[in-house]
Design an enzyme around this catalytic site. Sequence first.
Site, mmCIF file in Angstrom:
data_model
loop_
_atom_site.group_PDB
_atom_site.id
_atom_site.type_symbol
_atom_site.label_atom_id
_atom_site.label_comp_id
_atom_site.label_asym_id
_atom_site.label_seq_id
_atom_site.Cartn_x
_atom_site.Cartn_y
_atom_site.Cartn_z
ATOM 1 N N GLU A 89 -2.850 -4.798 6.608
ATOM 2 C CA GLU A 89 -2.483 -4.567 5.216
ATOM 3 C C GLU A 89 -2.401 -3.071 4.953
ATOM 4 O OE1 GLU A 89 -4.950 -6.493 2.361
ATOM 5 O OE2 GLU A 89 -4.794 -8.478 3.290
ATOM 6 N N LYS A 151 1.582 -8.175 -1.507
ATOM 7 C CA LYS A 151 0.288 -8.441 -2.127
ATOM 8 C C LYS A 151 0.195 -7.671 -3.439
ATOM 9 C CE LYS A 151 -4.669 -8.196 -0.990
ATOM 10 N NZ LYS A 151 -5.640 -7.887 0.073
#
EC number: 4.1.2.4
Length: 218
Positions: A89, A151
């Site tokens: 991420e 996200k």
Amino acid sequence: MEISRNIDYTLLKATSTERDIIDFCHEAITNNFYAVCLNSCYVALAKQLLKNTDIKIATVVGFPLGAMSTEAKIFEAKKAIDDGADEIETVINLGLLKSHNYVSVLRDLNDLKLAIGDTPLKVIIEISELSKNEIVKACEICTDANVDYVKTSSGFSKRGATLTAIKIIKKTLKNKAKIQASGSINNSEIALKYLETGVHRISYEAKMKKTKSARKFV
């Protein structure tokens, strides 16, 4: 729906200890979560603790600001993968995005994605810092870079996911990337609402307590 299999159990506090990580991974096993998300210094420990499970290990690079050099992000990501990370991420470079330097934002994400190959890349766009038009542009760049997930939030900004933002993201992505909702989702009822809108994964933040038994997600 077995909500737990859509949950990324998350512990990214700078003060998290090795004992916290051990308890955290035990709770992930107890709840049968899909993945854990932790800082990269603990990836190897998590890999050892979760070796007999199918729980994925996600970690963050260039976090939580996203303003680091691309080369630094790539180095951190490759080291994390070597240590056992299954997913990477990163935060989109908000400063460059707001400067309308879209070419540099795209290059940053594209180079990182190319460097990690088949390892899934999740890009945090930090919706609390963006206007509606900026959310749309961030999502367009993410799809151009072939990222795997968009996200909503890092957990280190003003607020987390909103249903309104999810609708904008979903409309823009057009199924070219999956969606992960993060922030202010602390029980199964709220998680289910997001999943029903088409979100694929939910971030659920660990609240580590000094207890002898693992908590259940309720």
